[in-house]
Design a protein around this motif. Structure first.
Motif, PDB file in Angstrom:
ATOM      1  N   ILE A 122     -12.571 -28.708  -2.694  1.00  0.00           N
ATOM      2  CA  ILE A 122     -12.329 -29.821  -3.607  1.00  0.00           C
ATOM      3  C   ILE A 122     -13.535 -30.751  -3.662  1.00  0.00           C
ATOM      4  CG2 ILE A 122     -10.934 -31.889  -3.997  1.00  0.00           C
ATOM      5  CD1 ILE A 122      -8.531 -30.339  -2.917  1.00  0.00           C
ATOM      6  N   VAL A 123     -14.081 -31.107  -2.500  1.00  0.00           N
ATOM      7  CA  VAL A 123     -15.226 -32.025  -2.472  1.00  0.00           C
ATOM      8  C   VAL A 123     -16.439 -31.393  -3.159  1.00  0.00           C
ATOM      9  CG1 VAL A 123     -16.866 -33.234  -0.988  1.00  0.00           C
ATOM     10  CG2 VAL A 123     -14.431 -33.238  -0.411  1.00  0.00           C
ATOM     11  N   LEU A 124     -16.712 -30.134  -2.851  1.00  0.00           N
ATOM     12  CA  LEU A 124     -17.853 -29.458  -3.483  1.00  0.00           C
ATOM     13  C   LEU A 124     -17.624 -29.271  -4.980  1.00  0.00           C
ATOM     14  CD1 LEU A 124     -18.724 -26.786  -0.770  1.00  0.00           C
ATOM     15  CD2 LEU A 124     -19.956 -28.905  -1.306  1.00  0.00           C
ATOM     16  N   ASN A 125     -16.376 -29.091  -5.391  1.00  0.00           N
ATOM     17  CA  ASN A 125     -16.072 -28.988  -6.807  1.00  0.00           C
ATOM     18  C   ASN A 125     -16.365 -30.302  -7.516  1.00  0.00           C
ATOM     19  OD1 ASN A 125     -14.088 -28.839  -9.288  1.00  0.00           O
ATOM     20  ND2 ASN A 125     -14.319 -26.747  -8.538  1.00  0.00           N
ATOM     21  N   GLY A 126     -16.033 -31.417  -6.855  1.00  0.00           N
ATOM     22  CA  GLY A 126     -16.363 -32.723  -7.419  1.00  0.00           C
ATOM     23  C   GLY A 126     -17.858 -32.921  -7.540  1.00  0.00           C
ATOM     24  N   ALA A 127     -18.606 -32.498  -6.507  1.00  0.00           N
ATOM     25  CA  ALA A 127     -20.068 -32.600  -6.548  1.00  0.00           C
ATOM     26  C   ALA A 127     -20.628 -31.723  -7.656  1.00  0.00           C
ATOM     27  CB  ALA A 127     -20.653 -32.199  -5.200  1.00  0.00           C
ATOM     28  N   ALA A 128     -20.089 -30.511  -7.793  1.00  0.00           N
ATOM     29  CA  ALA A 128     -20.554 -29.596  -8.836  1.00  0.00           C
ATOM     30  C   ALA A 128     -20.306 -30.175 -10.223  1.00  0.00           C
ATOM     31  CB  ALA A 128     -19.848 -28.247  -8.693  1.00  0.00           C
ATOM     32  N   THR A 129     -19.144 -30.789 -10.395  1.00  0.00           N
ATOM     33  CA  THR A 129     -18.816 -31.411 -11.678  1.00  0.00           C
ATOM     34  C   THR A 129     -19.806 -32.510 -12.012  1.00  0.00           C
ATOM     35  OG1 THR A 129     -16.460 -30.917 -11.368  1.00  0.00           O
ATOM     36  CG2 THR A 129     -17.014 -32.621 -12.969  1.00  0.00           C
ATOM     37  N   GLY A 130     -20.088 -33.369 -11.026  1.00  0.00           N
ATOM     38  CA  GLY A 130     -21.062 -34.431 -11.247  1.00  0.00           C
ATOM     39  C   GLY A 130     -22.436 -33.899 -11.578  1.00  0.00           C
ATOM     40  N   LEU A 131     -22.852 -32.836 -10.900  1.00  0.00           N
ATOM     41  CA  LEU A 131     -24.168 -32.257 -11.133  1.00  0.00           C
ATOM     42  C   LEU A 131     -24.322 -31.752 -12.557  1.00  0.00           C
ATOM     43  CD1 LEU A 131     -24.818 -30.226  -7.856  1.00  0.00           C
ATOM     44  CD2 LEU A 131     -26.403 -31.887  -8.861  1.00  0.00           C
ATOM     45  N   TYR A 132     -23.391 -30.899 -12.997  1.00  0.00           N
ATOM     46  CA  TYR A 132     -23.629 -30.262 -14.295  1.00  0.00           C
ATOM     47  C   TYR A 132     -23.311 -31.173 -15.470  1.00  0.00           C
ATOM     48  CZ  TYR A 132     -18.932 -28.706 -15.925  1.00  0.00           C
ATOM     49  OH  TYR A 132     -17.654 -28.644 -16.419  1.00  0.00           O
ATOM     50  N   ILE A 133     -22.379 -32.102 -15.313  1.00  0.00           N
ATOM     51  CA  ILE A 133     -22.117 -33.025 -16.420  1.00  0.00           C
ATOM     52  C   ILE A 133     -23.264 -34.021 -16.561  1.00  0.00           C
ATOM     53  CG2 ILE A 133     -20.594 -34.811 -17.338  1.00  0.00           C
ATOM     54  CD1 ILE A 133     -18.314 -33.472 -15.883  1.00  0.00           C
ATOM     55  N   ALA A 134     -23.782 -34.504 -15.415  1.00  0.00           N
ATOM     56  CA  ALA A 134     -24.877 -35.464 -15.462  1.00  0.00           C
ATOM     57  C   ALA A 134     -26.136 -34.869 -16.076  1.00  0.00           C
ATOM     58  CB  ALA A 134     -25.178 -35.983 -14.054  1.00  0.00           C
ATOM     59  N   ALA A 135     -26.246 -33.540 -16.083  1.00  0.00           N
ATOM     60  CA  ALA A 135     -27.404 -32.895 -16.703  1.00  0.00           C
ATOM     61  C   ALA A 135     -27.403 -33.050 -18.216  1.00  0.00           C
ATOM     62  CB  ALA A 135     -27.435 -31.415 -16.340  1.00  0.00           C
ATOM     63  N   ARG A 136     -26.229 -33.351 -18.803  1.00  0.00           N
ATOM     64  CA  ARG A 136     -26.113 -33.656 -20.240  1.00  0.00           C
ATOM     65  C   ARG A 136     -26.529 -32.503 -21.145  1.00  0.00           C
ATOM     66  NH1 ARG A 136     -29.644 -37.258 -21.581  1.00  0.00           N
ATOM     67  NH2 ARG A 136     -30.747 -37.363 -19.603  1.00  0.00           N
ATOM     68  N   PHE A 137     -26.027 -31.302 -20.829  1.00  0.00           N
ATOM     69  CA  PHE A 137     -26.277 -30.154 -21.703  1.00  0.00           C
ATOM     70  C   PHE A 137     -25.006 -29.709 -22.429  1.00  0.00           C
ATOM     71  CE2 PHE A 137     -30.108 -29.438 -19.032  1.00  0.00           C
ATOM     72  CZ  PHE A 137     -31.033 -29.303 -20.053  1.00  0.00           C
ATOM     73  N   GLY A 138     -23.990 -30.543 -22.455  1.00  0.00           N
ATOM     74  CA  GLY A 138     -22.763 -30.195 -23.162  1.00  0.00           C
ATOM     75  C   GLY A 138     -21.626 -29.867 -22.212  1.00  0.00           C
ATOM     76  N   PRO A 139     -20.378 -30.084 -22.637  1.00  0.00           N
ATOM     77  CA  PRO A 139     -19.213 -29.829 -21.796  1.00  0.00           C
ATOM     78  C   PRO A 139     -18.907 -28.349 -21.685  1.00  0.00           C
ATOM     79  CG  PRO A 139     -18.492 -30.465 -23.970  1.00  0.00           C
ATOM     80  CD  PRO A 139     -20.007 -30.587 -23.970  1.00  0.00           C
ATOM     81  N   GLY A 140     -18.096 -27.989 -20.701  1.00  0.00           N
ATOM     82  CA  GLY A 140     -17.607 -26.622 -20.585  1.00  0.00           C
ATOM     83  C   GLY A 140     -16.630 -26.307 -21.703  1.00  0.00           C
ATOM     84  N   PRO A 141     -16.331 -25.025 -21.915  1.00  0.00           N
ATOM     85  CA  PRO A 141     -15.466 -24.644 -23.034  1.00  0.00           C
ATOM     86  C   PRO A 141     -14.077 -25.263 -22.949  1.00  0.00           C
ATOM     87  CG  PRO A 141     -15.847 -22.789 -21.554  1.00  0.00           C
ATOM     88  CD  PRO A 141     -16.809 -23.851 -21.163  1.00  0.00           C
ATOM     89  N   ARG A 142     -13.511 -25.373 -21.749  1.00  0.00           N
ATOM     90  CA  ARG A 142     -12.163 -25.916 -21.617  1.00  0.00           C
ATOM     91  C   ARG A 142     -12.137 -27.407 -21.899  1.00  0.00           C
ATOM     92  NH1 ARG A 142     -13.725 -22.009 -18.706  1.00  0.00           N
ATOM     93  NH2 ARG A 142     -12.444 -20.185 -18.225  1.00  0.00           N
ATOM     94  N   ASP A 143     -13.164 -28.118 -21.459  1.00  0.00           N
ATOM     95  CA  ASP A 143     -13.227 -29.555 -21.729  1.00  0.00           C
ATOM     96  C   ASP A 143     -13.505 -29.823 -23.203  1.00  0.00           C
ATOM     97  OD1 ASP A 143     -12.827 -30.660 -19.039  1.00  0.00           O
ATOM     98  OD2 ASP A 143     -14.650 -29.578 -18.577  1.00  0.00           O
ATOM     99  N   GLY A 144     -14.321 -28.973 -23.822  1.00  0.00           N
ATOM    100  CA  GLY A 144     -14.544 -29.111 -25.252  1.00  0.00           C
ATOM    101  C   GLY A 144     -13.280 -28.859 -26.054  1.00  0.00           C
ATOM    102  N   LEU A 145     -12.436 -27.955 -25.552  1.00  0.00           N
ATOM    103  CA  LEU A 145     -11.140 -27.721 -26.198  1.00  0.00           C
ATOM    104  C   LEU A 145     -10.298 -28.991 -26.175  1.00  0.00           C
ATOM    105  CD1 LEU A 145      -8.962 -25.806 -27.391  1.00  0.00           C
ATOM    106  CD2 LEU A 145      -8.315 -25.273 -25.024  1.00  0.00           C
ATOM    107  N   MET A 146     -10.300 -29.675 -25.026  1.00  0.00           N
ATOM    108  CA  MET A 146      -9.523 -30.912 -24.906  1.00  0.00           C
ATOM    109  C   MET A 146     -10.010 -31.965 -25.897  1.00  0.00           C
ATOM    110  SD  MET A 146      -7.737 -29.961 -22.208  1.00  0.00           S
ATOM    111  CE  MET A 146      -7.955 -28.809 -20.835  1.00  0.00           C
ATOM    112  N   THR A 147     -11.324 -32.185 -25.934  1.00  0.00           N
ATOM    113  CA  THR A 147     -11.847 -33.223 -26.811  1.00  0.00           C
ATOM    114  C   THR A 147     -11.705 -32.841 -28.283  1.00  0.00           C
ATOM    115  OG1 THR A 147     -14.087 -32.306 -26.563  1.00  0.00           O
ATOM    116  CG2 THR A 147     -13.464 -34.084 -25.080  1.00  0.00           C
ATOM    117  N   GLY A 148     -11.810 -31.541 -28.583  1.00  0.00           N
ATOM    118  CA  GLY A 148     -11.608 -31.093 -29.956  1.00  0.00           C
ATOM    119  C   GLY A 148     -10.186 -31.328 -30.419  1.00  0.00           C
ATOM    120  N   LEU A 149      -9.228 -31.009 -29.561  1.00  0.00           N
ATOM    121  CA  LEU A 149      -7.822 -31.247 -29.894  1.00  0.00           C
ATOM    122  C   LEU A 149      -7.544 -32.746 -30.018  1.00  0.00           C
ATOM    123  CD1 LEU A 149      -6.083 -28.605 -27.596  1.00  0.00           C
ATOM    124  CD2 LEU A 149      -6.166 -28.583 -30.101  1.00  0.00           C
ATOM    125  N   ASN A 150      -8.204 -33.519 -29.177  1.00  0.00           N
ATOM    126  CA  ASN A 150      -8.056 -34.975 -29.257  1.00  0.00           C
ATOM    127  C   ASN A 150      -8.506 -35.486 -30.627  1.00  0.00           C
ATOM    128  OD1 ASN A 150     -10.356 -37.417 -28.626  1.00  0.00           O
ATOM    129  ND2 ASN A 150      -8.214 -37.938 -28.316  1.00  0.00           N
TER     130      ASN A 150
END
Length: 225
Positions: A122-150
């Motif tokens: 869980i902790v490493l997953n949180g770190a991984a999330t922070g790493l790749y989102i902070a890189a600002r290259f776009g969301p993952g497909p599942r998160d993009g699905l959420m925002t698209g539906l929103n």
């Protein structure tokens, strides 16, 4: 000694860091998810579905994760979402990293080892999330699905995410995926952990500020658990 405003960081210096964070984060995400699998105490919502499908089809979880990610990405077309490098890399890298880790890490035995795998995952997953989102290259497909539906439905990100994740957990559980205390612990801790690591790994913007993601919506989709 006086301190002036922070000087802008040249793009030539920011890009290598951003790419390192992107791919380091995606590799760590797959590895951390594999630790949750090996703990046997419950998986994050989408991986409950991935594990259930893997059980039924006989293919590895990493392959299922990749195929499901690609299928979800196709749903971006009617939602008019635009994928980035991070989006495509998410589909290709995380599943491979998960399978590689599962091949090298055996199941945990005993409550102490299982609990250690769960907390580390869980902790490493949180770190991984922070790493790749902070890189600002776009969301993952599942998160993009959420925002698209929103955007298309007008429903809140929280409501859309809850509805989708309840559906995937229920479906995955019915197919044989593991739901347990780890699933609940992940749900209540991943948001604060990701928020913490987003600040830790924020890449300075060209203006000298600190921009974590390209826009607010993808971040909200990930953090509002």
């Amino acid at each position: 000694m006086s301190t002036g405003p922070t000087a802008p960081v040249p793009a030539s210096k920011r890009l290598p860091r951003r790419l390192t964070q992107l791919y380091g984060g995606l590799l760590l995400y797959g590895a951390s998810s594999a630790l949750l699998v090996r703990s046997g105490l419950g998986l994050e919502p989408w991986n409950v579905l991935h594990q259930g499908l893997a059980e039924r089809t006989g293919v590895s979880m990493g392959v299922v994760l990749t195929v499901v990610g690609a299928l979800v990405l196709l749903l971006w077309i009617p939602l008019r979402q635009r994928p980035g490098l991070g989006t495509v890399s998410n589909v290709l890298v995380i599943g491979a990293a998960m399978d590689a880790t599962l091949a090298g890490v055996p199941d945990a035995h005993g409550w102490a080892a299982r609990g250690a795998f769960l907390v580390a995952g869980i902790v490493l997953n949180g770190a991984a999330t922070g790493l790749y989102i902070a890189a600002r290259f776009g969301p993952g497909p599942r998160d993009g699905l959420m925002t698209g539906l929103n955007r298309r439905t007008g429903a809140s990100v929280r409501l859309v995410r809850t509805a989708v994740e309840v559906t995937v957990v229920a479906t995955g559980f019915a197919l044989g995926g593991t739901v347990g205390v780890g699933t609940l612990l992940y749900a209540v801790t991943i948001g604060p952990l990701a928020q913490l690591f987003l600040r830790v790994f924020a890449v300075p913007a060209a203006s000298g500020g600190s921009t974590v993601v390209a826009g607010g919506q993808p971040r909200a989709a990930i953090l509002r658990r």
